[in-house]
Scaffold this active site. Sequence first.
Site, short mmCIF file in Angstrom:
data_model
loop_
_atom_site.label_atom_id
_atom_site.label_comp_id
_atom_site.label_asym_id
_atom_site.label_seq_id
_atom_site.Cartn_x
_atom_site.Cartn_y
_atom_site.Cartn_z
N GLU A 100 -49.15 52.33 -108.75
CA GLU A 100 -48.42 53.72 -108.66
C GLU A 100 -49.21 54.66 -109.42
OE1 GLU A 100 -44.33 53.99 -109.82
OE2 GLU A 100 -44.35 56.04 -108.57
N ASP A 110 -45.97 48.24 -109.27
CA ASP A 110 -45.02 49.54 -109.85
C ASP A 110 -44.76 49.06 -111.19
OD1 ASP A 110 -43.71 51.45 -110.11
OD2 ASP A 110 -42.43 51.42 -108.23
N ILE A 139 -43.05 50.75 -113.63
CA ILE A 139 -41.73 50.73 -113.74
C ILE A 139 -41.13 51.64 -112.63
CG2 ILE A 139 -39.81 52.25 -115.11
CD1 ILE A 139 -41.74 52.39 -117.58
N ASP A 140 -40.52 50.70 -111.79
CA ASP A 140 -39.92 51.35 -110.46
C ASP A 140 -38.42 51.69 -110.71
OD1 ASP A 140 -39.47 51.49 -107.65
OD2 ASP A 140 -38.24 49.84 -107.65
N THR A 171 -38.04 54.91 -112.32
CA THR A 171 -38.47 55.71 -113.50
C THR A 171 -37.41 56.66 -113.87
OG1 THR A 171 -40.73 55.61 -112.93
CG2 THR A 171 -40.23 57.48 -114.28
N ASP A 175 -43.46 50.04 -104.12
CA ASP A 175 -42.05 49.78 -104.41
C ASP A 175 -41.37 48.71 -103.76
OD1 ASP A 175 -41.51 52.47 -105.74
OD2 ASP A 175 -42.06 53.59 -103.81
#
Length: 298
Positions: free
Chosen positions: A77, A94, A96-97, A99, A225
């Site tokens: 990402e 990702d 930190i999915d 955020t 994601d």
Amino acid sequence: MADLDESNLRRYLDEAVSAAHEAGNLMLECFARNDAHTSVEEKASNADLVTKYDRQVEELVLTRLRACAPDFGVVAEETASKEELTDAPTWVVDPIDGTTNFIHRQAECCVLIGLAVRKRAVLGVCFIPKMDELYTAIKGHGAFCNGRRIASSGCKDLTKAMVNLHFPSYSRGPKVLERILGVNHDLLAHPVRAIRSGGSAGVDMMHVARGRLDAYFEVGIYPWDVCAGQIIVEEAGGVCLDTMGGKFDLSSRRVMVASSSELASQLAVHLRRRCYDTLDAENYQCSKEEADLKRRKT
Ligand code: LIP
């Protein structure tokens, strides 16, 4: 092309799990310090956010994955979002999915590491540090949470389903609002048992895989994601499809996961009626130049 037999996949899984744990610890330290909000930047819009932790976690995870499989592609990402997903083995990450949840100190955010071959996920890891839940799957070998096998709810009836949809961050244009409010209306009138709205595709896919939710759908998501979630949901007995009910494509920016194909078919009828497939950024998304300008000002 690297040899992806079961023992190699297990080796990659171990490395991805260890990287996800390390990344999760960094997120927990940040929760403890309560300082995620101090480094928030806007990306494509004022609802599309990034923090210094997203970048730190991504660097940590990619360094480990690259060392373990130097010839694999990487789509991620924050630093490798423009890389094309090809048929070659590719890490899809990702850091930190969820955020926005992370910034607001909500537990529903996670680290997602998927491995795609021929544009389909073959291995997935999702770590939700605040819940201390680690989800893993390798194609053909089941899905697990903290080492225990998991299964989707198997729900086949939309009137008994708890369904999750997200309010989009990529656009709040009039067509998007009309569509999302319309689909909420149709599902409530059907009626479904309950509608919820989350903020992390990864976490909600784990809820479906674990049987805590019966379905989740969203337009506007990216491969990072949903790559890890795809294989975990499928290995838990759920289905991962396009919002229109067709075959899932990691790069299409559309996803619908459900506990059973029967439930997915019923849901797809409603989504087709509301044309739940196109992106409409009207009135909302700023240009890349505007986003860069904003970033320089902060
Ligand atoms: C998020 C997705 C979520 C979506 C958010 C955002 P991020 O990813 O997981 O499903 O609704 O708008 O795209 O940006 O937090 O990694």
